[in-house]
Motif scaffolding. Structure first.
Motif, PDB file in Angstrom:
ATOM      1  N   PHE A  93       0.836  -1.196   0.000  1.00 18.56           N
ATOM      2  CA  PHE A  93       0.000   0.000   0.000  1.00 18.56           C
ATOM      3  C   PHE A  93       0.872   1.247   0.000  1.00 18.56           C
ATOM      4  O   PHE A  93       1.889   1.320   0.702  1.00 18.56           O
ATOM      5  N   GLN A  94       0.457   2.222  -0.780  1.00 14.42           N
ATOM      6  CA  GLN A  94       1.098   3.529  -0.734  1.00 14.42           C
ATOM      7  C   GLN A  94       0.469   4.326   0.408  1.00 14.42           C
ATOM      8  O   GLN A  94      -0.747   4.339   0.581  1.00 14.42           O
ATOM      9  N   SER A  95       1.316   4.994   1.181  1.00  7.66           N
ATOM     10  CA  SER A  95       0.816   5.818   2.271  1.00  7.66           C
ATOM     11  C   SER A  95       1.907   6.768   2.703  1.00  7.66           C
ATOM     12  O   SER A  95       3.099   6.458   2.583  1.00  7.66           O
ATOM     13  N   SER A  96       1.500   7.932   3.182  1.00  9.30           N
ATOM     14  CA  SER A  96       2.438   8.895   3.737  1.00  9.30           C
ATOM     15  C   SER A  96       2.239   8.929   5.244  1.00  9.30           C
ATOM     16  O   SER A  96       1.100   8.945   5.719  1.00  9.30           O
ATOM     17  N   PHE A  97       3.340   8.946   5.967  1.00 12.17           N
ATOM     18  CA  PHE A  97       3.265   8.919   7.418  1.00 12.17           C
ATOM     19  C   PHE A  97       3.673  10.281   7.956  1.00 12.17           C
ATOM     20  O   PHE A  97       4.743  10.801   7.640  1.00 12.17           O
ATOM     21  N   THR A  98       2.785  10.844   8.757  1.00 14.22           N
ATOM     22  CA  THR A  98       2.869  12.244   9.123  1.00 14.22           C
ATOM     23  C   THR A  98       3.407  12.431  10.530  1.00 14.22           C
ATOM     24  O   THR A  98       2.951  11.773  11.465  1.00 14.22           O
ATOM     25  N   LEU A  99       4.356  13.349  10.664  1.00  9.54           N
ATOM     26  CA  LEU A  99       4.761  13.852  11.969  1.00  9.54           C
ATOM     27  C   LEU A  99       4.086  15.205  12.141  1.00  9.54           C
ATOM     28  O   LEU A  99       4.571  16.224  11.647  1.00  9.54           O
TER      29      LEU A  99
ATOM     30  N   LEU B 128      11.389   8.103  15.671  1.00  8.95           N
ATOM     31  CA  LEU B 128      10.322   7.605  14.800  1.00  8.95           C
ATOM     32  C   LEU B 128      10.665   7.853  13.332  1.00  8.95           C
ATOM     33  O   LEU B 128      10.478   6.976  12.480  1.00  8.95           O
ATOM     34  N   ALA B 129      11.171   9.046  13.027  1.00  3.81           N
ATOM     35  CA  ALA B 129      11.550   9.343  11.644  1.00  3.81           C
ATOM     36  C   ALA B 129      12.643   8.397  11.169  1.00  3.81           C
ATOM     37  O   ALA B 129      12.624   7.921  10.025  1.00  3.81           O
ATOM     38  N   ALA B 130      13.589   8.092  12.046  1.00  4.74           N
ATOM     39  CA  ALA B 130      14.667   7.162  11.677  1.00  4.74           C
ATOM     40  C   ALA B 130      14.115   5.769  11.433  1.00  4.74           C
ATOM     41  O   ALA B 130      14.546   5.069  10.497  1.00  4.74           O
TER      42      ALA B 130
ATOM     43  N   ASP C 118       7.861   6.579   3.306  1.00  6.26           N
ATOM     44  CA  ASP C 118       7.831   8.029   3.163  1.00  6.26           C
ATOM     45  C   ASP C 118       7.280   8.654   4.430  1.00  6.26           C
ATOM     46  O   ASP C 118       6.243   8.239   4.955  1.00  6.26           O
ATOM     47  N   CYS C 119       7.959   9.656   4.929  1.00  8.00           N
ATOM     48  CA  CYS C 119       7.525  10.340   6.142  1.00  8.00           C
ATOM     49  C   CYS C 119       7.629  11.834   5.903  1.00  8.00           C
ATOM     50  O   CYS C 119       8.660  12.326   5.435  1.00  8.00           O
TER      51      CYS C 119
ATOM     52  N   VAL D 105      13.289  14.092   7.236  1.00  7.57           N
ATOM     53  CA  VAL D 105      12.066  13.696   6.538  1.00  7.57           C
ATOM     54  C   VAL D 105      12.160  14.078   5.071  1.00  7.57           C
ATOM     55  O   VAL D 105      12.968  14.921   4.676  1.00  7.57           O
ATOM     56  N   SER D 106      11.306  13.461   4.266  1.00  3.93           N
ATOM     57  CA  SER D 106      11.368  13.673   2.821  1.00  3.93           C
ATOM     58  C   SER D 106      10.760  14.995   2.392  1.00  3.93           C
ATOM     59  O   SER D 106      11.151  15.563   1.370  1.00  3.93           O
TER      60      SER D 106
END
Length: 651
Positions: free
Chosen positions: A304-310, A336-338, A346-347, A374-375
């Protein structure tokens, strides 16, 4: 028969409609009531974000005006809907105009004063209140009848404003009829294809936090209530049947509840049966638990494609204290980002510019610190929203605002952390940060520029701004001159589309990179840096409007799911992806020529999704190394390896 029109308008001027979920809930609620279904005729009028007011009026009133005209109101459509209400009252002086939604709830004094054509304002959750309001209107709709409906404000016969008792929030969300399963919300267009940009759905309602800037459906500080697993699974199956590419959840904290894991299981099973959906976007729980990690791994394992948000909003202790977010575990975000980077996921991070307590220096320091991890960084201008903590304490925070030219949001122009001149300068920075970083017009140059050339992301953005302002080309100069005073979303996406369609701007960015940035790289890296921007160009999504020819050097491959544009092989002196991968791992390897041919593959459909950074990222062009001929036995070159102390993120 009581005729009812429900009007909704999306935020973005996208080629495809945004799903009118709120209107769908209201229509489904009325049609599911056995006492009302045969007594009402309910129609949804859904408009894209860029549809002009005159066109909305012409469409809305081409048929006889309904007895009731209800509007789902947010800041971007408040003024336009007030004008439509005024026109409606000229056609139907005896009709009833209803406003509901976050932007007008509990704001009846202002709404009814500014819009004399509005009769009723709904406060809080709308489904049950709108059903009871409809029942009262069927019975005559006099003031005494409306007074019996909880959750309303309305204009009384003496011209005053009368507000009824608050309505308790629903505890059983399944009591709300599903707009998808009932057919109340049409999902297919005339050709049978899914008609919206994405599918919107809720798995729960409520938010346990009380952030000063937020009014999440009026449910802040509330217990979270969930829809049943059976209902959600059936809705997912409906989306799978309609070949929905992306599901976007309207939840405040997905991953907070045990049922969220069950939802992901059902999402995966739906794709296994139907082939769709293929992407999930949501607002993730602020505190990332073991449950979040399991969900992330499941989504990745099943493709699944998904973006993970901080959703940090700030890295300033002073600003976080004012936001009431100082003690959130989310603030321990770097580990968490690491972890997400190690998982290959992707974050992106969210920041708000203009919050009380934030200075220019603290914001840029936080921005650059995030850029190392982050990206992409999504930067929002500080808006003073109705019913929020900041709105009720504006004087204490020294907030000075201006309402938008085309919307009703209050944009912060001054605060206790920064004055007017600083805010205006930061709005310009934010515009370029959003176009280039948030929307990823630049993706690959950030990390090499920072790690090898020592150029921070904020410095790079300001460098490009200065270059464009000094340009002689009239189209480039016009782009720099047209930067809006406030970096609101419509202006940002308009600028983004100009970058994709004006060749002079593409040339200007390439000249800026080669003239300003490449010389800042060490001599041994300059050849790599020189071709890095060409790799950047090839990696962008393909921006083609319907009917546009396939660009030279690309072919359309229809057998793919989804169909994709594929480039002819492009030759590079260096193996650019390999060098970038090293930098992401924190390893600096001196670039040695390694002739590499790559083809790039970009899914079709970016034109329709360009305005939404969360879904647009699914359309970037991915490189694939083309194997050399079988008789090519050249060894791959490798340079000396040095461990880098810098934390390097996808970029």
């Amino acid at each position: 028969m009581l005729t009812i029109g429900i009007v909704q308008q999306g935020a973005w001027d996208t080629p495809l409609e945004s799903m009118p979920l709120a209107a769908g809930y209201l229509r489904a609620t009325l049609l599911a009531d056995p006492d009302l279904a045969g007594a009402v005729d309910v129609r949804i009028h859904n408009f894209r974000g860029g549809v002009p007011l005159i066109r909305m009026a012409a469409t809305l009133f081409a048929r006889p005006a309904p007895d009731v005209l209800a509007f789902s109101v947010l800041g971007w459509n408040y003024r336009a809907f007030g004008s439509l209400a005024e026109t409606y009252k000229q056609l139907r002086p005896d009709g009833c105009v209803v406003f509901g939604g976050n932007h007008v709830a509990y704001q009846a004094d202002r709404v009814l004063r500014e819009h004399p054509a509005v009769d009723v304002v709904v406060n809080g959750e709308g489904e049950a209140t709108f059903r009871e309001l409809t029942r009262a209107l069927l019975n005559g709709g006099h003031a005494e009848g409306l007074a019996e409906v909880a959750g309303l404000s309305f204009r009384s016969p003496d011209g005053g404003v009368r507000t009824t008792a608050d309505r308790d929030r629903l505890t059983d969300l399944d009591a709300i009829a599903s707009p998808f399963l009932t057919g109340a919300l049409p999902l297919a267009d005339a050709t049978g294809r899914f008609r919206y940009d994405v599918a919107l759905m809720e798995t729960n309602r409520g938010c346990p936090y009380k952030c000063s800037f937020c009014y999440w459906g009026g449910a802040v500080g509330q217990r979270v209530r969930a829809f049943s697993r059976e209902r959600l699974a059936a809705e997912l199956d409906c989306f799978g049947f309609h070949q929905v590419q992306t599901v976007v959840l309207c939840d405040a904290n997905f991953g907070l509840l045990a049922g969220d894991e069950e939802f992901v299981e059902d999402l995966i099973h739906t794709r296994e049966r139907r082939g769709y959906p293929r992407a999930l976007e949501t607002s993730w729980a602020k505190n990332k638990s073991d449950r979040f990690h399991r969900i992330v791994r499941d989504l990745r394992r099943h493709g699944f494609q998904s973006s993970f948000t901080l959703a940090l909003q700030s890295l300033s202790d002073s600003a976080l204290t004012g936001m009431r977010r100082r003690n959130m575990r989310l603030n321990d975000w770097e580990a968490l980002a690491a972890w997400l980077a190690r998982e290959g996921l992707d974050c992106y991070a969210e920041l708000i510019w203009g919050a009380p307590g934030e200075t220019v220096e603290s914001f840029l320091a936080g921005y650059d610190r995030l850029a190392e991890n982050v990206s992409r960084i999504v930067v929002y201008p500080m808006l003073l929203l109705p019913n929020t903590g900041y709105a009720t304490e504006r004087d204490r925070h020294g907030l000075v605002t201006v309402r938008g030219e085309h919307d009703d949001f209050e944009y912060v122009l001054s605060s206790d952390g920064a004055g007017l001149a600083e805010h205006l300068a930061m709005q310009r920075f934010m515009y370029f940060a959003r176009v280039l970083g948030e929307h990823q017009f630049l993706r690959h140059v950030w990390t090499p520029a920072r790690v090898i050339a020592g150029v921070r992301q904020s410095e790079l953005i300001r460098s490009l701004d200065a270059w464009l302002e000094a340009a002689d080309d009239p189209e480039v100069n016009a782009f720099a001159r047209d930067v809006p005073p406030v970096a609101e979303s419509a202006a940002v996406t308009a600028g983004l589309r100009r970058l994709y369609t004006i060749p002079a701007l593409d040339r200007a960015l390439a000249d800026w990179w080669s003239t300003t940035l490449v010389p800042r790289f060490p001599p041994g890296w300059r050849a790599f840096a020189a071709e890095l921007y060409e790799f950047e160009r090839c990696s962008r999504p393909r921006y083609l409007a319907p009917g546009d020819p396939v660009p030279a050097g690309w072919t359309l491959r229809r057998g793919e799911h989804p169909p994709a544009y594929v480039s002819t092989p492009v030759g590079f002196v260096h193996d650019v992806p390999a060098v970038l991968a090293d930098l992401r791992r924190g390893v600096v390897r001196a670039p040695v020529p390694c002739p590499t041919a790559m083809e790039f593959e970009a899914p079709v459909g970016f034109y329709d999704q360009c305005d939404n950074h969360e879904t647009a990222v699914h359309f970037v062009a991915r490189p694939r190394v083309v194997p050399p001929p079988a008789d090519d036995h050249r060894p791959r070159a490798a340079g000396p390896t040095v461990a880098s102390g810098a934390a390097v993120a996808p970029g």
